[in-house]
Every structure is written in structure tokens, then in C-alpha cells.
Design a protein around this motif. Structure first.
Motif, short mmCIF file in Angstrom:
data_model
loop_
_atom_site.label_atom_id
_atom_site.label_comp_id
_atom_site.label_asym_id
_atom_site.label_seq_id
_atom_site.Cartn_x
_atom_site.Cartn_y
_atom_site.Cartn_z
N GLU A 79 -25.59 12.06 46.97
CA GLU A 79 -25.13 12.29 45.60
C GLU A 79 -23.61 12.30 45.51
OE1 GLU A 79 -26.99 15.98 44.77
OE2 GLU A 79 -29.00 15.11 44.52
N ASN A 80 -22.95 12.65 46.61
CA ASN A 80 -21.49 12.72 46.61
C ASN A 80 -20.84 11.47 47.22
OD1 ASN A 80 -20.27 15.58 45.78
ND2 ASN A 80 -22.31 15.90 46.65
N GLY A 81 -21.63 10.44 47.41
CA GLY A 81 -21.08 9.17 47.84
C GLY A 81 -20.70 9.07 49.30
N VAL A 82 -21.18 10.00 50.14
CA VAL A 82 -20.93 9.90 51.57
C VAL A 82 -21.84 8.82 52.13
CG1 VAL A 82 -20.93 11.12 53.78
CG2 VAL A 82 -20.29 12.33 51.67
N PRO A 83 -21.34 7.89 52.95
CA PRO A 83 -22.15 6.77 53.42
C PRO A 83 -23.15 7.17 54.50
CG PRO A 83 -19.97 6.66 54.40
CD PRO A 83 -19.93 7.80 53.42
N ILE A 84 -24.38 7.44 54.07
CA ILE A 84 -25.42 7.89 54.99
C ILE A 84 -26.73 7.17 54.68
CG2 ILE A 84 -24.46 10.16 55.53
CD1 ILE A 84 -27.26 10.16 53.09
N SER A 85 -27.62 7.17 55.63
CA SER A 85 -29.00 6.74 55.39
C SER A 85 -29.71 7.91 54.74
CB SER A 85 -29.66 6.37 56.73
OG SER A 85 -31.04 6.18 56.57
N TYR A 86 -30.26 7.70 53.54
CA TYR A 86 -30.79 8.82 52.76
C TYR A 86 -32.33 8.82 52.72
CZ TYR A 86 -30.84 4.98 49.38
OH TYR A 86 -31.03 3.76 48.78
N PRO A 87 -32.94 9.97 52.50
CA PRO A 87 -34.41 10.07 52.46
C PRO A 87 -34.97 9.51 51.17
CG PRO A 87 -33.44 12.20 51.98
CD PRO A 87 -32.29 11.29 52.33
N ILE A 88 -36.19 9.00 51.26
CA ILE A 88 -36.86 8.38 50.11
C ILE A 88 -38.18 9.10 49.87
CG2 ILE A 88 -37.93 6.25 49.26
CD1 ILE A 88 -35.88 4.72 51.00
N ALA A 89 -38.42 9.47 48.62
CA ALA A 89 -39.66 10.16 48.25
C ALA A 89 -40.80 9.16 48.08
CB ALA A 89 -39.45 10.95 46.96
N ASP A 90 -42.03 9.62 48.29
CA ASP A 90 -43.19 8.76 48.09
C ASP A 90 -43.57 8.74 46.61
OD1 ASP A 90 -44.63 11.09 47.53
OD2 ASP A 90 -45.68 11.12 49.45
N ALA A 91 -44.68 8.11 46.28
CA ALA A 91 -45.08 7.94 44.88
C ALA A 91 -45.37 9.26 44.19
CB ALA A 91 -46.30 7.03 44.81
N THR A 92 -45.63 10.32 44.95
CA THR A 92 -45.91 11.63 44.36
C THR A 92 -44.67 12.50 44.30
OG1 THR A 92 -46.48 12.74 46.45
CG2 THR A 92 -48.24 11.50 45.34
N GLY A 93 -43.53 12.00 44.82
CA GLY A 93 -42.30 12.78 44.84
C GLY A 93 -42.09 13.56 46.11
N SER A 94 -42.98 13.41 47.09
CA SER A 94 -42.85 14.14 48.36
C SER A 94 -41.99 13.36 49.35
CB SER A 94 -44.23 14.39 48.97
OG SER A 94 -45.03 15.17 48.12
N PHE A 95 -41.16 14.10 50.09
CA PHE A 95 -40.31 13.47 51.09
C PHE A 95 -40.91 13.52 52.50
CE2 PHE A 95 -37.19 14.18 47.74
CZ PHE A 95 -36.40 13.04 47.82
N ILE A 96 -41.82 14.45 52.73
CA ILE A 96 -42.35 14.65 54.08
C ILE A 96 -43.81 14.24 54.13
CG2 ILE A 96 -42.80 16.33 55.90
CD1 ILE A 96 -40.48 17.99 54.85
N GLN A 97 -44.14 13.38 55.10
CA GLN A 97 -45.52 13.01 55.35
C GLN A 97 -46.05 13.85 56.51
OE1 GLN A 97 -47.07 10.88 53.33
NE2 GLN A 97 -45.12 10.58 52.24
N GLU A 98 -47.30 14.24 56.43
CA GLU A 98 -47.95 14.99 57.49
C GLU A 98 -49.01 14.11 58.13
OE1 GLU A 98 -49.36 18.74 56.05
OE2 GLU A 98 -47.34 19.45 55.50
N ILE A 99 -48.89 13.92 59.44
CA ILE A 99 -49.78 13.01 60.17
C ILE A 99 -50.40 13.78 61.33
CG2 ILE A 99 -49.88 10.92 61.58
CD1 ILE A 99 -47.61 9.80 59.88
N MET A 100 -51.72 13.76 61.39
CA MET A 100 -52.41 14.44 62.48
C MET A 100 -52.53 13.47 63.66
SD MET A 100 -53.54 17.17 63.69
CE MET A 100 -53.57 18.20 62.21
#
Length: 328
Positions: A79-100
Motif C-alpha cells: 500500500e505504501n509503494g515499497v517494491p515487494i512480492s505481495y500476497p493475493i487473496a482467493d475468491a472468498t477473500g482468504s489469504f491462507i490456504q490450509e492443506i492436509m
């Protein structure tokens, strides 16, 4: 017959792609392949229009809260324009996937792809741009506190020494060196004038392997897995010592370091106390990552925990200490 328990597993890239495609509304042409393994596993996703990177955290490596805090940090930086690789939310708005996975529950996050490529040896101007990017990161995160590790004497020195003691005999040359050096560093870090040292969020792993550079010299940082709280001079020390380890020509090392610092100070000034502290923090970080190598021994086998490695390890530290006249 029940499956035999596993320490770690590498998930099928094709099946992971099938799992992720509908969750992120990606094109059906999506291809997924393994990009990098280590403590965590990274997968490259390509759907023809764009590239993305999915990081799958190792089992029991980071808590969900720690990952949420990393995401909070990255969203703030983006949001502040720092050059980083940023996280992307899924179709439900969640950023974290849980995998068993076979070993248990693992977490995963999708990230934007950092344009450009990894370059082991940067030009002088690239070092200038890296300094600017790091300073912008520190400017945004000064005095910011995350619910993650705080890098201090305990986490940088005492805990790593305790981990190393499980691998080396008490009277060995390696343990003698580690104990003596740790004691000296602890005493030196007690002398810090905290009023003149900035604290906040640190990346703690900014080097050529965790950034991409474009042909025009643009820099993007990624892999904030070790982010936490601490003296921001830690990042300066880490980059300095990585440059020291990769540039064997003393004049070239000094010139590139100067350009990096010049770039940094176009945004934020480095105090005299921080400059005095940097050589000691660099050695502390060597010891910290030795502790990580011991902690995650099963990820690498004996690659780092060997007599030959430690001869080189100790030699580099002694060379650094001689250059900066530490513990004289």
C-alpha cells in the motif's frame, strides 16, 4: 496397511495446481511446477497471462498467526509503494490456504511474481537501488511491531548456541569458538545506545536469492519468512556481510557497499551508533543462521553441519572480525 509417518513431503505440483485453480479463479490453462525447496516449498504458477508463486510452509514451521502477521506487513508495504512480492487473496477473500499433507496441516499463501530475475553479482547502480528499496521498507516499518519473533541477544545468540551444543562436543574447536565469540558479542550488544538505534520490522534475509532485478535496475524483494521485530540495522548488517561473502575483490566490495549505503541514505540516515553496531550484528546473524541450520537439520541433512563447512564458516568470521577490528 497404514502409511508410514513422514517428516516432510513434497506435494505433487500438478495436483496442487488443480487445487488452486478454482480457488483463485485462474485460467484453465494453469501450469504448476516446483520452483524451490528448503525450509518451505515454492511453486510457480503460470496460466498464460501471468505468473504467480505459491509458498507452502513446512509443517509446524510457522503458526497461522505468524503467517497472518507476515501478510499484514506485506499489505502495508504494498500500500505504501515499497517494491515487494505481495500476497493475493482467493475468491472468498482468504489469504491462507490450509492443506492436509501426509505429515499434517500445512499453510500456503499465493504471492505476486516479482518481475525480473535473480542476479548473483549486482552492478554499482543496482546496489544503489537496493539501498533505496531497503530504506523505504524501513521508513514504513519503523516502530512497527508484529506478533512474531523479536531479534535480540536471546534469539540471535543464546538460543543458537544452545542448538549448536546438540551437534558438537563441548571441548571441540567449533564449540570453543562459538562459546567465546557468543560471550563477547553478548557483552558488546549490552553497550548499545538504544536512543540512536532504530527499531521496527526487519526482513533479515535480504540478499541476491530473495530479490529480482529488472534490466532497468528495478528491485523487488520477496520471501519475508524471517521477518520480525528488532534493530533495523540488522538488515544493513545482513546485506553487508552477504556482499562481503560474494565479492572477493576488496575494492569492488567497498565500492558496491558504498553505493548501497548512498542509496539507503537518500531516504533514511544511518546513525553513528548504527554504523558502529553493524559489524557486531553481522557476526550475530552468522550465529543465528547457524542455529537455524541446526534447528532444521533434517531439511538439509549434513550439508551445513560438517567439519569442512565449519572450517570455512569460522574462517569467514575471523576474516570479517579482522577487517573490522572486532574483539581486539
Amino acid at each position: 496397511m497404514n502409511p508410514f509417518p513422514v517428516y516432510d513431503s513434497r506435494l505433487s505440483a500438478s495436483h496442487l495446481g488443480t487445487f488452486l485453480q478454482p480457488r483463485y479463479s485462474l485460467d484453465a490453462r494453469l501450469q504448476c511446477r516446483i520452483l524451490k525447496t528448503g525450509i518451505n516449498h515454492s511453486y510457480l504458477l503460470n496460466d498464460g497471462d501471468k505468473k504467480l508463486v505459491f509458498r507452502l510452509y513446512s509443517y509446524n514451521w510457522r503458526t497461522k498467526t505468524e503467517i497472518e502477521e507476515e501478510i499484514r506487513l506485506l499489505k502495508l508495504l504494498n500500500e505504501n509503494g515499497v517494491p515487494i512480492s505481495y500476497p493475493i487473496a482467493d475468491a472468498t477473500g482468504s489469504f491462507i490456504q490450509e492443506i492436509m499433507a501426509p505429515e499434517g496441516l500445512r499453510f500456503g499463501v499465493l504471492f505476486s511474481f516479482a518481475e525480473g530475475e535473480k542476479i548473483r553479482s549486482f552492478t554499482d547502480d543496482m546496489h544503489f537501488n537496493i539501498g533505496i528499496a531497503m530504506a523505504r521498507f524501513h521508513q514504513v516499518t519503523q516502530n512497527l511491531t508484529l506478533e512474531r519473533v523479536t531479534y535480540n541477544v536471546e534469539t540471535l545468540l543464546i538460543s543458537p548456541l544452545q542448538r549448536a551444543q546438540t551437534f558438537f562436543a563441548a571441548g571441540s574447536e567449533t564449540m570453543t569458538f562459538l562459546k567465546t565469540s557468543t560471550h563477547q558479542l553478548v557483552e558488546k550488544l549490552k553497550e548499545i545506545n538504544l536512543r540512536d538505534v532504530r527499531t521496527g520490522t526487519v526482513h533479515l534475509d535480504i540478499w541476491f536469492d530473495n530479490m529480482h532485478v529488472t534490466p532497468s535496475g528495478g528491485v523487488t524483494f520477496f520471501d519475508f519468512d524471517f521477518c520480525g521485530n528488532g534493530w533495523q540495522a540488522l538488515d544493513l548488517a545482513y546485506f553487508n556481510v552477504q556482499l562481503f561473502n560474494t565479492e572477493f575483490d576488496a575494492d569492488e566490495y567497498q565500492r558496491k557497499l558504498q553505493r548501497f549505503l548512498e542509496g539507503y541514505e537518500t531516504i533514511v540516515k544511518i546513525s553513528e551508533e548504527e554504523n558502529r553496531l553493524i559489524p557486531y550484528l553481522a557476526v550475530s546473524l552468522w550465529f543465528y543462521y547457524l542455529g537455524v541450520q541446526c534447528q532444521r537439520f533434517d531439511d538439509w541433512g549434513n550439508l551445513f553441519i560438517s567439519e569442512d563447512y565449519f572450517k570455512r564458516f569460522i574462517g569467514l568470521i575471523q576474516k570479517w572480525c579482522t577487517k573490522h577490528e572486532l574483539f581486539a
